[in-house]
Design a protein around this motif. Structure first.
Motif, PDB file in Angstrom:
ATOM      1  N   TYR A 179       0.815  -1.215   0.000  1.00 45.25           N
ATOM      2  CA  TYR A 179       0.000   0.000   0.000  1.00 45.25           C
ATOM      3  C   TYR A 179       0.852   1.270   0.000  1.00 45.25           C
ATOM      4  N   SER A 180       2.061   1.184   0.531  1.00 41.59           N
ATOM      5  CA  SER A 180       2.915   2.374   0.556  1.00 41.59           C
ATOM      6  C   SER A 180       3.288   2.833  -0.844  1.00 41.59           C
ATOM      7  N   ALA A 181       3.236   1.936  -1.831  1.00 41.43           N
ATOM      8  CA  ALA A 181       3.527   2.345  -3.208  1.00 41.43           C
ATOM      9  C   ALA A 181       2.486   3.338  -3.701  1.00 41.43           C
ATOM     10  N   PHE A 182       1.223   3.041  -3.438  1.00 37.82           N
ATOM     11  CA  PHE A 182       0.178   3.992  -3.825  1.00 37.82           C
ATOM     12  C   PHE A 182       0.293   5.294  -3.037  1.00 37.82           C
ATOM     13  N   GLY A 183       0.584   5.177  -1.735  1.00 39.96           N
ATOM     14  CA  GLY A 183       0.739   6.387  -0.937  1.00 39.96           C
ATOM     15  C   GLY A 183       1.903   7.241  -1.394  1.00 39.96           C
ATOM     16  N   THR A 184       3.003   6.597  -1.806  1.00 34.88           N
ATOM     17  CA  THR A 184       4.149   7.343  -2.314  1.00 34.88           C
ATOM     18  C   THR A 184       3.796   8.092  -3.591  1.00 34.88           C
ATOM     19  N   TYR A 185       3.098   7.417  -4.482  1.00 34.92           N
ATOM     20  CA  TYR A 185       2.714   8.060  -5.741  1.00 34.92           C
ATOM     21  C   TYR A 185       1.772   9.238  -5.487  1.00 34.92           C
ATOM     22  N   LEU A 186       0.858   9.081  -4.541  1.00 38.53           N
ATOM     23  CA  LEU A 186      -0.080  10.166  -4.242  1.00 38.53           C
ATOM     24  C   LEU A 186       0.601  11.336  -3.555  1.00 38.53           C
ATOM     25  N   LEU A 187       1.398  11.058  -2.532  1.00 36.70           N
ATOM     26  CA  LEU A 187       2.049  12.139  -1.786  1.00 36.70           C
ATOM     27  C   LEU A 187       3.126  12.838  -2.611  1.00 36.70           C
ATOM     28  N   SER A 188       3.759  12.123  -3.533  1.00 36.23           N
ATOM     29  CA  SER A 188       4.780  12.763  -4.361  1.00 36.23           C
ATOM     30  C   SER A 188       4.185  13.861  -5.224  1.00 36.23           C
ATOM     31  N   SER A 189       3.004  13.618  -5.758  1.00 37.11           N
ATOM     32  CA  SER A 189       2.344  14.661  -6.540  1.00 37.11           C
ATOM     33  C   SER A 189       1.930  15.836  -5.680  1.00 37.11           C
ATOM     34  N   VAL A 190       1.584  15.565  -4.416  1.00 44.77           N
ATOM     35  CA  VAL A 190       1.219  16.660  -3.502  1.00 44.77           C
ATOM     36  C   VAL A 190       2.451  17.451  -3.092  1.00 44.77           C
ATOM     37  N   PHE A 191       3.539  16.764  -2.760  1.00 41.23           N
ATOM     38  CA  PHE A 191       4.751  17.445  -2.315  1.00 41.23           C
ATOM     39  C   PHE A 191       5.445  18.190  -3.453  1.00 41.23           C
ATOM     40  N   SER A 192       5.265  17.737  -4.692  1.00 45.65           N
ATOM     41  CA  SER A 192       5.923  18.420  -5.811  1.00 45.65           C
ATOM     42  C   SER A 192       5.381  19.832  -6.010  1.00 45.65           C
ATOM     43  N   SER A 193       4.133  20.066  -5.610  1.00 48.98           N
ATOM     44  CA  SER A 193       3.541  21.403  -5.710  1.00 48.98           C
ATOM     45  C   SER A 193       3.622  22.172  -4.402  1.00 48.98           C
ATOM     46  N   PHE A 194       4.438  21.703  -3.475  1.00 51.02           N
ATOM     47  CA  PHE A 194       4.575  22.368  -2.182  1.00 51.02           C
ATOM     48  C   PHE A 194       5.350  23.673  -2.354  1.00 51.02           C
ATOM     49  N   PRO A 195       4.966  24.738  -1.650  1.00 51.23           N
ATOM     50  CA  PRO A 195       5.680  26.025  -1.813  1.00 51.23           C
ATOM     51  C   PRO A 195       7.144  25.920  -1.402  1.00 51.23           C
ATOM     52  N   ARG A 196       8.015  26.163  -2.347  1.00 50.01           N
ATOM     53  CA  ARG A 196       9.445  26.066  -2.067  1.00 50.01           C
ATOM     54  C   ARG A 196       9.925  27.213  -1.189  1.00 50.01           C
ATOM     55  N   GLU A 197       9.166  28.322  -1.154  1.00 51.02           N
ATOM     56  CA  GLU A 197       9.598  29.471  -0.346  1.00 51.02           C
ATOM     57  C   GLU A 197       9.619  29.124   1.136  1.00 51.02           C
ATOM     58  N   LEU A 198       8.624  28.317   1.588  1.00 51.57           N
ATOM     59  CA  LEU A 198       8.598  27.939   3.001  1.00 51.57           C
ATOM     60  C   LEU A 198       9.807  27.086   3.370  1.00 51.57           C
ATOM     61  N   ILE A 199      10.161  26.171   2.497  1.00 52.36           N
ATOM     62  CA  ILE A 199      11.304  25.296   2.778  1.00 52.36           C
ATOM     63  C   ILE A 199      12.602  26.092   2.777  1.00 52.36           C
ATOM     64  N   GLU A 200      12.761  27.007   1.816  1.00 59.01           N
ATOM     65  CA  GLU A 200      13.968  27.824   1.773  1.00 59.01           C
ATOM     66  C   GLU A 200      14.059  28.751   2.984  1.00 59.01           C
ATOM     67  N   ALA A 201      12.904  29.293   3.402  1.00 59.25           N
ATOM     68  CA  ALA A 201      12.924  30.160   4.580  1.00 59.25           C
ATOM     69  C   ALA A 201      13.286  29.369   5.840  1.00 59.25           C
ATOM     70  N   ALA A 202      12.765  28.150   5.957  1.00 57.10           N
ATOM     71  CA  ALA A 202      13.108  27.328   7.115  1.00 57.10           C
ATOM     72  C   ALA A 202      14.577  26.927   7.086  1.00 57.10           C
TER      73      ALA A 202
END
Length: 305
Positions: A179-202
């Motif tokens: 099941y983690s394979a499906f979760g990885t595929y789903l979360l990867s698409s969500v994390f790819s659109s994550f705001p990079r500004e927050l990560i760079e600021a942190a």
């Protein structure tokens, strides 16, 4: 000398009836169209809900019938004599308490393993931008596409060699990793659109990778994770082929396997089977009633995003 302070009468423009009538007609026509469309939607939803609830109603009716009543009047008739003891008889016959405990333990373990692995994998692929990212996504997508029938016998021989056969731990790890394979595929698409500004600021503030994951990524991804937890729990609860091959002892079997013993090759008791199906459905109904808010919030958050 007096001045005339009287003001000339104002002339009011009157709308001609020819211009107002078409507008009113258009509004009435649009209102009729909207009302007709809403009625059609309500009718379609009502038919869909009735068709969805019809099997549950039939199971509920037949769960409290006697065998003679079922043979005399069929499955769609109202019970003439309510058989309240059939639930306890089926519960004892299939040892439902042990089956229920096994299903809960396995499903919770599957959810924990699958969500944790999916979170780490998606964090590395979606946020970390590892090399061969597309190849990894294709691999995880291929795991989701492969049918269970093609994997069950290799897994059977592998479990035999590793000493994991007929054990809840090995089965839980297997399903959780799958099941983690499906979760990885789903979360990867969500994390790819994550705001990079927050990560760079942190990162500029001195936060490491673990701090970014637990303090920024995880709280903002919790709606999606909650939906995954609900889906993984339901999927593992309803698994039948893998536990049928890998869990053969009575002490390790899950609820679907325990209910399957009510149907034999030469014997069949429809009322007992209906009662067993009712026992298998009730935990899922309770689960959805408890976690419906989390599921609704997760789906709504994903839609808004």
């Amino acid at each position: 000398m007096t001045t005339d302070t009287t003001t000339p009468p104002r002339t009011h423009k009157t709308a001609t009836p020819g211009h107002a009538a078409p507008r009113r007609t258009k509004r009435r026509t649009a209102g009729k169209r909207r009302s007709a469309g809403s009625y059609a939607v309500v009718a379609a939803v009502t038919v869909f809900v009735l068709a969805f609830l019809a099997p549950f109603a039939i199971i509920l009716l037949n769960s409290f019938k006697t065998s003679a009543d079922y043979r005399s009047h069929g499955s769609l008739s109202w019970p003439e004599h309510w058989n309240w003891d059939i639930i306890s008889d089926v519960w004892q016959r299939v040892d439902f308490t042990q089956k229920l405990i096994n299903s809960i333990e396995i499903s919770l373990g599957v959810v924990l393993i699958a969500v944790v692995l999916a979170l780490f994998n998606a964090y590395a692929i979606g946020i970390g931008r590892v090399r061969w990212r597309t190849a990894f996504l294709v691999f995880f997508l291929g795991v989701n596409v492969l049918p269970q029938e093609g994997l069950v016998y290799p897994i059977y021989y592998l479990f035999k060699e590793m000493g994991l056969y007929d054990g809840k731990l090995g089965y839980t790890i297997l399903v959780g990793v799958t099941y983690s394979a499906f979760g990885t595929y789903l979360l990867s698409s969500v994390f790819s659109s994550f705001p990079r500004e927050l990560i760079e600021a942190a990162s500029l503030d001195g936060a490491g990778r673990w701090a970014i994951l637990w303090r920024i990524i995880l709280p903002m991804s919790w709606p999606t994770l909650s939906v995954m937890c609900v889906f993984f729990f339901v999927w593992s609860w309803n698994e039948f082929l893998y536990p049928l091959v890998l869990l053969i002892s009575n002490d390790n079997q899950t609820v679907p396997l325990g209910l399957s013993v009510m149907q034999g090759q030469y014997t069949s008791d429809p009322t007992a089977m209906s009662a067993a199906a009712l026992l298998g459905v009730i935990p899922m109904i309770v689960f959805f009633l408890v976690f419906q808010r989390s599921l609704t919030r997760g789906v709504t958050a994903g839609a808004v995003k």
